[in-house]
Write an enzyme that holds these catalytic residues in place. Structure first.
Site: not given
Lengths: 401, 364
Positions: A124, A127, A159, A242, A371
């Site tokens: 995926q 980022s 990843s 998910e 956060e």
């Protein structure tokens, strides 16, 4: 016994039968390459046994069961330390999104089967160096090129990209509109010319994340999975797909029992550590926190079984459990005094306190920083105002860098 | 019992909240803070009228035969309103002791009167800093009780006192009628809890259980009361979290609601987490009543609820700024109640140690 509990029983039966071949002990001392090969064999065995794609449609090689069945299986599987890590993102998000949004159904079907069997892995690509929590700020761009697109830019924290065959990616196709309106969602062949993967070594010593560079990579328009400019919505759908995942009240670190076992062997000031009030307090507080998180999870499962929508408190698990894991890991190292300096870089985060401690910060950042989770609770659950966003509504190419 | 609330249970929660919201009067509660020896009699009338005193008592004894979860949901509504006469929780403690004993005569005598609210009870287990001392210094000799119990909530006015004492070489649990007790009021930071020092000078005691039986029963009674108190703490903590949220939405500074600042909104979001973890622990504990792991579940509920209420009291006042520390804001009512409830039914140190003992096998 409910259908779900009977299913859980069958899952445990199968997991027990293959634990010696694929479980924690079988993986000890393997190189990453050998471990990945073992993982592919495990995925194939799981597919043959009928435990792959549990809540996916049957026509895509799934089992057509409920998300609860999947959570039940995953919760049990987690206990065995099976080599599933390489595939968890792949079958967790990109492949379900492919099932939902992929245009060429025959091609999709083949990809899904291969992904479930561990033969192909998807990543995926979201980022970027300048787009983490603020995903819509991404800069990788796709420009029209003949009948297709040309992709250029850099992704980060991807990843297992080094082992991946395909990826899903969000790129900017229109820099002249507000940032989240100029994005488009594609799939990309990770072996295509112009794709370069560079592993990043993390603080704990391992390299499961990567930077991925795209240099004028050619995409056909059939690789587009969203309307042009409609990529942000599909990206959000990916992150939401998910909704019900197996949680770990230990924050994916060692279980409290292991802390108690460690403390049992240690003396503090000439008396057993387990008699020390500071140690006892830490044990009791950790137990109480986990017990609450587990009760929240159980209640959510029961509600889903009864056809109800679980409450929003399910989002608390990651926020509370990982911070707690950090503190308990620190105390576990502290308890050992100077013996605590020793470090085995190959130890498991689920069994070794130092490894748990070194890797825990990732858990508070990946998949939604603390956060951001707090913002979500405050805004979506409690109705508090959004943060001030100076770039709101401003065309992307006019936002000061 | 399921950890999913039934429609009847949800109705109890809604109705008790509605009744208390309609009847609670801030000025009356504020006046009680400054008066030693008074309690909220209007609240007590409401509790009796609504049947809250009868919840945990079997129908055969004049009650309505419900359980810990229903008691808890009412306690939660009381906690939200800082309402409550201290008898509500201690009465359930006396009921649990009577139901757990073999004394059919005492059950027939007291349960109907506890159910209809004509009799109130206090629970006097603690001595010194120990919530449930292994060797109590209060002594039963020839059917008479001698000794003292200090700082007992509800002690100032209860008609019955459930006492943890020593009889010969073994512990015992017994009931003393209030008329025989010498009570000295304590001027406390939460006066409406009716804290008092109790003295017993060779007074009649009805022994309900002795030896190991008394030991197990006392621990069970304390754990049940701890779960009820934990629900009350959750009610208080949740009310403070919502009060903080509402204030943060309306109070403006630097041109925006203060709830738009992360330092404020994250603080409130953290409170939400503490409240939900404690609530889940409470419901779980109520569902484990009578099971082997009940004490662990009760301890978890108690520990997380104390943390939630104390933190909510600190942070809610902080978010209010200056107005939060005024007498009239009434936020200090919650701050006071958070601490008095934290001590009643065993303090944090007690529950941490008990839980650690259950998990590790090591006593403190």
């Amino acid at each position: 016994m409910s259908d779900l509990e009977a299913y859980r029983g069958r899952a445990i039966g199968w997991l027990d039968s293959v634990a010696a071949s694929f479980g924690r002990a079988a993986r000890l001392g393997l190189t990453e390459g050998d471990d990945l090969s073992l993982g592919r064999c495990y995925m194939a065995a799981k597919y043959e046994a009928g435990f792959a794609g549990i809540n996916w449609p049957v026509e895509f090689g799934g089992q057509g069961l409920s998300p609860l069945h999947k959570v039940a299986f995953d919760t049990e599987e987690m206990r065995y330390g099976m080599p599933t890590g390489y595939f968890s993102i792949s079958v967790g998000m990109p492949v379900p999104v492919l099932i939902r949004f992929g245009e060429d159904r025959e091609w999709v079907q083949e990809r899904v089967t291969r992904a479930l069997r561990g033969e192909e892995i998807w990543c995926q690509l979201f980022s970027e160096p300048a787009a983490g929590s603020d995903l819509a700020g991404l800069r990788t761009r796709a420009v029209p090129d003949g009948n297709g697109w040309s992709l250029t830019g850099q992704k980060l924290w991807t990843s297992w990209a080094q082992y991946c065959d395909y990826g899903v990616i969000v790129a900017r196709t229109d820099p002249a509109v507000a940032k989240h309106k100029g994005l488009t969602y594609f799939w990309v062949d990770m072996k295509a010319p112009g794709v370069e993967v560079r592993p990043i070594k993390l603080a704990g010593g391992d390299s499961h994340v990567n930077e991925v560079f795209f240099d004028e990579v050619k995409l056909t328009d059939a690789q587009r999975m969203s309307p042009v400019g409609g990529g942000f919505a599909v990206a959000m759908a990916t992150l939401m797909i998910e909704r019900y995942v197996a949680t770990d009240s230990g924050g994916f670190g060692p279980h409290l029992d292991l802390f108690i076992d460690l403390a049992r062997e240690i003396e503090v000031g000439g008396k057993a550590a387990l008699e020390d009030g500071r140690v006892r307090s830490a044990i009791a507080r950790n137990y109480a926190m986990r017990s609450g998180l587990e009760a929240i999870t159980r209640r959510a499962m029961l509600m889903m079984e009864a056809g109800m929508e679980p409450g929003p408190e399910g989002s608390l698990n990651k926020l509370f459990s990982v911070r707690s894991r950090q503190k308990l890991s620190e105390l576990a190292i502290d308890l050992q005094g100077n013996a605590g300096f020793a470090f085995d870089p190959h130890a498991s985060v689920k069994e070794d306190w130092t490894t748990s401690w070194l890797n825990a910060p990732t858990g508070r950042i990946a998949g939604g920083a603390d956060e951001m989770l707090l913002n979500t609770i405050a805004e979506k659950i409690l109705g508090l105002p959004q943060d001030h966003r100076p770039d709101k509504g401003v065309p992307f190419n006019q936002i000061p860098a | 019992m399921s950890i999913l609330l039934s429609e009847e249970q949800q109705a109890i929660a809604t109705e008790s909240t509605r009744v208390l919201e309609a009847r609670v009067d801030l000025s009356r509660l504020l006046a009680l803070v400054e008066t030693t020896g008074e309690w909220d009699k209007r609240f007590w009338d409401t509790a009796v009228e609504q049947g809250w005193t009868a919840i945990g008592i079997p129908e055969a004894h004049g009650g309505i035969g419900l359980g810990l979860i229903e008691l808890g949901l009412v306690a939660q509504a009381c906690g939200a309103a800082t309402a409550g006469a201290p008898f509500l929780t201690s009465g359930h403690g006396a009921v649990a002791a009577l139901l757990g004993s073999d004394d059919a005569e005492s059950r027939s005598l007291w349960l109907p009167r506890l159910a209809d609210g004509s009799v109130t009870a206090a629970v006097a287990f603690a001595e010194g800093q120990q919530p449930l001392p292994a060797s109590p210094t209060t002594i039963v000799c020839a059917g008479k009780l001698s000794g003292a119990k200090d700082g007992i909530p509800a002690g100032l006015a209860a008609d019955l006192v459930l006492v943890w004492a020593f009889a010969g070489s073994e512990p015992c649990l017994g009931l003393v009628e209030g008329a025989h007790v010498v009570r000295t009021p304590i001027a406390s930071f939460d006066n409406a809890r009716l804290h008092a020092d109790l003295a017993f000078a060779e007074v009649p005691i009805r022994v309900l259980a002795t030896g190991d039986r008394a030991h197990a029963l006392a621990h069970d009674v304390l754990a049940r009361m701890a779960v009820v108190s934990a629900f009350e703490q959750v009610g208080g903590a949740e009310a403070l979290m919502r009060t903080a949220r509402d204030f943060a939405l309306t109070r403006k500074a630097f041109g925006q609601p203060i709830g738009a600042f992360q330092s404020v909104k994250h603080r409130i979001a953290e409170l939400y987490g503490l409240v939900e973890i404690a609530r889940a622990n409470c419901i779980h504990a109520a569902s484990r009543e009578g099971q082997p792991d009940f004490v662990e579940a009760a301890a978890s509920a108690r520990i997380s609820a104390t943390e939630a209420y104390d933190t909510a009291a600190r942070d809610c006042i902080q978010i209010h700024g200056g107005i939060g520390v005024t007498w009239e804001s009434g936020l200090h009512l919650h701050m006071r109640r958070a601490r008095s409830l934290a001590i009643e039914q065993g303090n944090m140190l007690y529950w941490e140690d008990l839980l650690a003992e259950r998990l590790t096998g090591f006593a403190a």
